[in-house]
Design a protein around this motif. Structure first.
Motif, PDB file in Angstrom:
ATOM      1  N   GLY A   1       0.843  -1.322   0.246  1.00 56.66           N
ATOM      2  CA  GLY A   1       0.058   0.264   0.359  1.00 56.66           C
ATOM      3  C   GLY A   1       0.863   1.469   0.266  1.00 56.66           C
ATOM      4  O   GLY A   1       0.552   2.068  -0.864  1.00 56.66           O
ATOM      5  N   LYS A   2       1.840   1.166   0.660  1.00 56.97           N
ATOM      6  CA  LYS A   2       2.689   2.564   0.722  1.00 56.97           C
ATOM      7  C   LYS A   2       3.548   2.677  -0.623  1.00 56.97           C
ATOM      8  O   LYS A   2       3.886   4.122  -0.920  1.00 56.97           O
ATOM      9  CB  LYS A   2       4.142   2.196   1.846  1.00 56.97           C
ATOM     10  N   ALA A   3       4.059   1.186  -1.054  1.00 54.85           N
ATOM     11  CA  ALA A   3       4.482   1.914  -2.876  1.00 54.85           C
ATOM     12  C   ALA A   3       3.600   2.277  -3.378  1.00 54.85           C
ATOM     13  O   ALA A   3       3.944   3.065  -4.700  1.00 54.85           O
ATOM     14  CB  ALA A   3       5.360   0.403  -3.022  1.00 54.85           C
ATOM     15  N   LEU A   4       2.092   1.481  -3.531  1.00 52.24           N
ATOM     16  CA  LEU A   4       1.012   2.264  -4.665  1.00 52.24           C
ATOM     17  C   LEU A   4       1.359   3.557  -4.340  1.00 52.24           C
ATOM     18  O   LEU A   4       0.350   4.559  -4.806  1.00 52.24           O
ATOM     19  CB  LEU A   4       0.266   0.929  -4.224  1.00 52.24           C
ATOM     20  N   ALA A   5       0.471   4.615  -2.889  1.00 47.74           N
ATOM     21  CA  ALA A   5       0.832   5.239  -3.063  1.00 47.74           C
ATOM     22  C   ALA A   5       1.675   6.503  -3.401  1.00 47.74           C
ATOM     23  O   ALA A   5       1.447   8.128  -4.197  1.00 47.74           O
ATOM     24  CB  ALA A   5       0.434   5.630  -1.402  1.00 47.74           C
ATOM     25  N   VAL A   6       2.829   5.428  -3.159  1.00 46.75           N
ATOM     26  CA  VAL A   6       4.311   6.404  -3.859  1.00 46.75           C
ATOM     27  C   VAL A   6       3.911   6.440  -5.332  1.00 46.75           C
ATOM     28  O   VAL A   6       3.668   7.959  -6.156  1.00 46.75           O
ATOM     29  CB  VAL A   6       5.738   6.367  -3.640  1.00 46.75           C
ATOM     30  N   VAL A   7       3.545   5.697  -6.477  1.00 50.49           N
ATOM     31  CA  VAL A   7       4.105   5.511  -7.908  1.00 50.49           C
ATOM     32  C   VAL A   7       1.900   6.301  -8.197  1.00 50.49           C
ATOM     33  O   VAL A   7       2.229   7.120  -8.842  1.00 50.49           O
ATOM     34  CB  VAL A   7       3.490   3.886  -8.482  1.00 50.49           C
ATOM     35  N   LYS A   8       1.527   5.909  -7.297  1.00 48.21           N
ATOM     36  CA  LYS A   8       0.202   6.285  -7.786  1.00 48.21           C
ATOM     37  C   LYS A   8       0.759   8.426  -7.889  1.00 48.21           C
ATOM     38  O   LYS A   8       0.274   9.283  -9.284  1.00 48.21           O
ATOM     39  CB  LYS A   8      -0.942   6.381  -7.318  1.00 48.21           C
ATOM     40  N   GLU A   9       0.916   8.662  -6.785  1.00 48.34           N
ATOM     41  CA  GLU A   9       1.723  10.399  -6.376  1.00 48.34           C
ATOM     42  C   GLU A   9       2.372  10.542  -7.511  1.00 48.34           C
ATOM     43  O   GLU A   9       1.839  12.557  -8.092  1.00 48.34           O
ATOM     44  CB  GLU A   9       1.935  10.768  -5.186  1.00 48.34           C
TER      45      GLU A   9
END
Length: 237
Positions: free
Chosen positions: A175-183
């Motif tokens: 979830g942390k990785a997904l939040a960054v790449v989406k940003e």
């Protein structure tokens, strides 16, 4: 009668997940409608990512032994639900008497046009260093990126935690990785390690289009076998 050969164990949970997908994707209403499969779960293959990065033992001899075993078992095609092992795809294909499906090519080919804005590739450090996903995306002229130095540790943690059976923790790291790449502008994410789709069951995917490499490899294997009617060996039902 030909069989699908599955070279698994890298890791075991990912192999079970792949087999579940293989069964689910098969249009069957009874046992006899399913596809014949030979599974070699060989978890002692040396760490693929560490080898690619030059800090671990060479797994190629063990990979070739697995290919030899499946060829000896009479399979007609081989699927390997481990992304990093595809760094040695050419050597394994040269050794094999039957075709080996390529997980990255199967996954990238399945990306729908509406999701191909910018694709983030989440994978082991070894797979990213090998570059086979980037090459497959370049062939389709799909813009793509990989996690930066601050984000890749989340992916590393996710993979390690799923291998250790820590599912919720793995989901949290993903979830942390997904939040960054989406940003950073990603519209789609390639789950380029077969542990990552397991972690995705335990996190908010934030509306991103997730491409499941394990699922697409299973789909390619099922389609290959069905086209050749391996589910109809000619025996009396």
């Amino acid at each position: 009668m030909s069989r699908i050969g599955v070279f698994g164990g890298m890791g075991p949970a990912a192999t079970v997940d792949f087999m579940d997908k293989l069964v689910t994707l098969t249009p069957a209403r009874r046992d006899q409608d399913h596809l014949p499969v030979v599974v070699a779960s060989l978890p002692h293959v040396h760490d693929r990512s560490r080898s690619i990065l030059g800090v671990g033992k060479d797994p190629l001899p063990q990979l070739l032994e697995g290919i030899d075993f499946l060829n000896g078992a009479g399979v007609g095609v081989i699927a390997i639900p481990c992304n990093s092992s595809h760094h040695w795809y050419a050597q394994m294909s040269e050794r094999s008497k039957v075709p080996i499906l390529h997980i990255a090519k199967a996954c990238v080919a399945a990306i729908p046009k509406e999701a191909a804005g910018k694709v983030a590739v989440l994978a082991t450090r070894g797979a990213l260093a090998s570059g086979f996903y980037q090459a497959a995306l370049d062939e389709r002229r799909i813009p793509h990126g990989v996690p930066d130095a601050a984000t890749q540790p989340f992916v590393d943690d996710c993979i390690r935690q799923i291998k250790a059976g820590e599912m919720k923790d793995g989901g949290a790291s993903l979830g942390k990785a997904l939040a960054v790449v989406k940003e950073q502008g990603a519209t789609a994410v390639i789950m380029g390690c077969t542990e990552i789709p397991i972690a995705a069951k335990y996190t908010d995917t934030l509306g991103l289009h997730l491409m499941d490499s394990s699922l697409e490899l299973a789909r390619a294997a099922v389609n290959y076998a069905l086209e050749r009617k391996w589910h109809r060996p000619g025996w009396d039902a």
